[in-house]
Write a protein that holds these residues in place. Structure first.
Motif, PDB file in Angstrom:
ATOM      1  N   ALA A  54     -26.892  -1.376  70.628  1.00 29.41           N
ATOM      2  CA  ALA A  54     -27.487  -1.743  69.328  1.00 29.41           C
ATOM      3  C   ALA A  54     -28.704  -2.640  69.526  1.00 29.41           C
ATOM      4  O   ALA A  54     -29.737  -2.461  68.848  1.00 29.41           O
ATOM      5  N   VAL A  55     -28.610  -3.601  70.456  1.00 28.90           N
ATOM      6  CA  VAL A  55     -29.758  -4.477  70.736  1.00 28.90           C
ATOM      7  C   VAL A  55     -30.918  -3.632  71.270  1.00 28.90           C
ATOM      8  O   VAL A  55     -32.080  -3.823  70.888  1.00 28.90           O
ATOM      9  N   GLY A  56     -30.589  -2.681  72.149  1.00 27.48           N
ATOM     10  CA  GLY A  56     -31.616  -1.782  72.692  1.00 27.48           C
ATOM     11  C   GLY A  56     -32.283  -0.974  71.589  1.00 27.48           C
ATOM     12  O   GLY A  56     -33.519  -0.900  71.519  1.00 27.48           O
ATOM     13  N   VAL A  57     -31.478  -0.401  70.706  1.00 23.96           N
ATOM     14  CA  VAL A  57     -32.020   0.418  69.602  1.00 23.96           C
ATOM     15  C   VAL A  57     -32.905  -0.439  68.698  1.00 23.96           C
ATOM     16  O   VAL A  57     -34.005  -0.023  68.305  1.00 23.96           O
ATOM     17  N   ALA A  58     -32.444  -1.659  68.402  1.00 22.47           N
ATOM     18  CA  ALA A  58     -33.228  -2.548  67.533  1.00 22.47           C
ATOM     19  C   ALA A  58     -34.573  -2.869  68.182  1.00 22.47           C
ATOM     20  O   ALA A  58     -35.614  -2.894  67.505  1.00 22.47           O
ATOM     21  N   THR A  59     -34.564  -3.099  69.496  1.00 24.61           N
ATOM     22  CA  THR A  59     -35.812  -3.427  70.198  1.00 24.61           C
ATOM     23  C   THR A  59     -36.769  -2.237  70.185  1.00 24.61           C
ATOM     24  O   THR A  59     -37.975  -2.400  69.932  1.00 24.61           O
ATOM     25  N   VAL A  60     -36.218  -1.046  70.447  1.00 24.70           N
ATOM     26  CA  VAL A  60     -37.056   0.156  70.435  1.00 24.70           C
ATOM     27  C   VAL A  60     -37.635   0.367  69.034  1.00 24.70           C
ATOM     28  O   VAL A  60     -38.812   0.691  68.879  1.00 24.70           O
TER      29      VAL A  60
ATOM     30  N   THR B 255     -41.544   0.667  68.265  1.00 20.44           N
ATOM     31  CA  THR B 255     -42.083   1.981  67.890  1.00 20.44           C
ATOM     32  C   THR B 255     -42.360   2.104  66.391  1.00 20.44           C
ATOM     33  O   THR B 255     -43.403   2.587  65.996  1.00 20.44           O
ATOM     34  N   VAL B 256     -41.406   1.650  65.578  1.00 18.67           N
ATOM     35  CA  VAL B 256     -41.574   1.808  64.120  1.00 18.67           C
ATOM     36  C   VAL B 256     -42.495   0.727  63.554  1.00 18.67           C
ATOM     37  O   VAL B 256     -43.390   1.005  62.757  1.00 18.67           O
ATOM     38  N   PHE B 257     -42.266  -0.524  63.974  1.00 23.26           N
ATOM     39  CA  PHE B 257     -43.033  -1.631  63.389  1.00 23.26           C
ATOM     40  C   PHE B 257     -44.221  -2.055  64.257  1.00 23.26           C
ATOM     41  O   PHE B 257     -44.977  -2.952  63.884  1.00 23.26           O
ATOM     42  N   GLY B 258     -44.355  -1.441  65.441  1.00 22.20           N
ATOM     43  CA  GLY B 258     -45.511  -1.724  66.293  1.00 22.20           C
ATOM     44  C   GLY B 258     -45.555  -3.132  66.862  1.00 22.20           C
ATOM     45  O   GLY B 258     -46.628  -3.648  67.187  1.00 22.20           O
ATOM     46  N   VAL B 259     -44.393  -3.774  66.966  1.00 21.54           N
ATOM     47  CA  VAL B 259     -44.364  -5.145  67.508  1.00 21.54           C
ATOM     48  C   VAL B 259     -44.684  -5.118  69.005  1.00 21.54           C
ATOM     49  O   VAL B 259     -44.135  -4.312  69.754  1.00 21.54           O
TER      50      VAL B 259
ATOM     51  N   GLY C  32     -41.730  12.243  76.170  1.00 18.34           N
ATOM     52  CA  GLY C  32     -43.035  11.673  75.822  1.00 18.34           C
ATOM     53  C   GLY C  32     -43.073  11.022  74.455  1.00 18.34           C
ATOM     54  O   GLY C  32     -44.126  10.949  73.821  1.00 18.34           O
ATOM     55  N   VAL C  33     -41.920  10.528  74.006  1.00 20.84           N
ATOM     56  CA  VAL C  33     -41.851   9.912  72.671  1.00 20.84           C
ATOM     57  C   VAL C  33     -42.622   8.587  72.622  1.00 20.84           C
ATOM     58  O   VAL C  33     -43.210   8.244  71.604  1.00 20.84           O
ATOM     59  N   PHE C  34     -42.639   7.852  73.736  1.00 22.57           N
ATOM     60  CA  PHE C  34     -43.244   6.509  73.714  1.00 22.57           C
ATOM     61  C   PHE C  34     -44.692   6.537  74.206  1.00 22.57           C
ATOM     62  O   PHE C  34     -45.002   7.183  75.212  1.00 22.57           O
ATOM     63  N   SER C  35     -45.552   5.794  73.498  1.00 21.82           N
ATOM     64  CA  SER C  35     -46.940   5.654  73.951  1.00 21.82           C
ATOM     65  C   SER C  35     -46.947   4.637  75.099  1.00 21.82           C
ATOM     66  O   SER C  35     -45.985   3.865  75.249  1.00 21.82           O
TER      67      SER C  35
END
Lengths: 46, 327
Positions: A28-34, A38-42, B263-266
């Motif tokens: 869950a921590v991994g998913v939140a970080t990803v 990826t989604v919020f561009g942090v 290739g999902v991640f930039s």
């Protein structure tokens, strides 16, 4: 959202988190970080 | 557990991680080894107040999360390239280590059967986690669990120092060093630490190899449960054990490997994820350092230490020779 609803949501989230096995908590921590990157561009600095 | 109980320990982990990184940037020492040293000094020098313990105990959660994220910096090709060879070495060395510890403890040094089995699981698979998992299946006594766990922790502390030195002396390549650490050291934390302390590549191979080894835990627990159940003294074995004992964060790791391969991640997202797992590892290793307690290590008995030392020497040498032949 009223404060009561927020409290209910937080309580539900906390009990869900506590019920998770530690390995799944790690996932869950991994998913939140990803999601953050990826989604919020942090950008996470080093 | 209430979140506020975790906060003091978590704050210490974060401060330790930032300090370790600052020491690396200013003095050039490896941040992971500094993190372990900081945790060690905190636990054995200053002492840990009880209010810090819940937060510090979360370090395995951060290690698991770091491993999951590491999947984003790998591809399926990298894993498949040497996967079969690594798996062969892992199964061979794990089987040999378990058999050797059982043989030495039962037939040479006369240790109790269950203590021998706990030591075999700890040395063969994944340190204290394996000791605890097998202990439940064979209904070991608490004293035996503590004894076996202390022995494993003693070797964790020793191998963190010895492996990098031997790796440098022998001039091992990063890949061989990583696989060697992953296949022959005991607990996951120290394996990841010495791997990444050497290089990113060594760390990735050390972690992947160790994950393959950890995945065998279910089979080993099932095997021991079946063996001890025949004498009516163990827990009833079931195939469900395979799933119960499987380290689930490996699934998260594999999912990210697949996404990264697609290739999902930039490049920028990948860099951010790599930075995130670097921070998670430093956090985890401050906590790992606090688990190395000198007082606890003194409680190990001489015979279990000799048994595990002999098996480590054999397993470590054999795996190194195999890797020298195969790579």
């Amino acid at each position: 959202m009223s404060i009561d609803r927020w409290q209910q949501a937080v309580t539900a989230l906390r009990s869900y988190w506590t019920a998770l096995e530690r390995d799944w908590q790690s996932v869950a921590v991994g998913v939140a970080t990803v999601a953050l990157t990826t989604v919020f561009g942090v950008q996470i600095p080093w | 557990m209430a979140v506020y109980r975790l906060l003091p320990g978590l704050l210490v982990l974060c401060l330790g991680a930032i300090l370790a990184r600052a020491i690396e940037l200013t003095a050039g020492f490896n941040h992971l080894l500094v993190a372990i040293a900081l945790g060690f000094v905190l636990a054995n020098g200053l002492g840990i107040p009880s209010r810090l313990e819940p937060g510090l105990a979360t370090h395995k959660l951060w290690l698991g999360a770091g491993i999951v994220l590491m999947g984003a910096s790998l591809t399926l090709n990298t894993i498949l390239e040497a996967g079969a060879v690594v798996l062969f070495v892992v199964v061979l060395v794990t089987g040999l280590t378990i058999a050797l510890v059982e043989l030495l403890s039962r037939n040479v040094f006369g240790l109790a059967d269950r203590l021998g089995s706990l030591l075999a699981a700890g040395a063969g698979i994944c340190g204290v986690s394996a000791v605890v998992a097998v202990a439940g299946a064979i209904r070991a006594r608490e004293g035996q669990i503590a004894y076996a766990a202390a022995t494993v922790l003693l070797f964790d502390a020793a191998t963190i120092v010895v492996y990098p030195i031997v790796g440098d002396l022998l001039g091992l390549s990063d890949v061989v060093f990583g696989i060697w650490a992953g296949v022959s050291m005991f607990s996951t934390g120290p394996v990841v630490a010495v791997g990444f302390a050497r290089s990113e590549l060594a760390g990735q191979w050390a972690t992947m190899t160790k994950l393959a080894r950890n995945a065998l835990i279910g089979v080993v627990v099932l095997g021991y449960a079946s063996y001890y159940a025949r004498t009516g003294e163990g827990a009833r074995p079931s195939v469900r054990t395979l799933w119960d004992e499987f380290p689930k964060f490996v699934l998260g790791f594999l999912a990210l490997v697949v996404l990264a391969s697609a290739g999902v991640f930039s490049p920028a997202q990948r860099a951010s994820i790599e930075n995130a797992y670097s921070w998670l590892f430093v956090l985890a290793f401050v906590g790992l350092g606090t688990e190395i307690r000198l007082a606890g290590l003194r409680n190990t008995g001489l015979l279990p230490v000799i048994v595990v030392l002999l098996s480590l020497l054999v397993g470590s040498t054999l795996s190194l020779l195999l890797l020298a032949l195969l790579f």
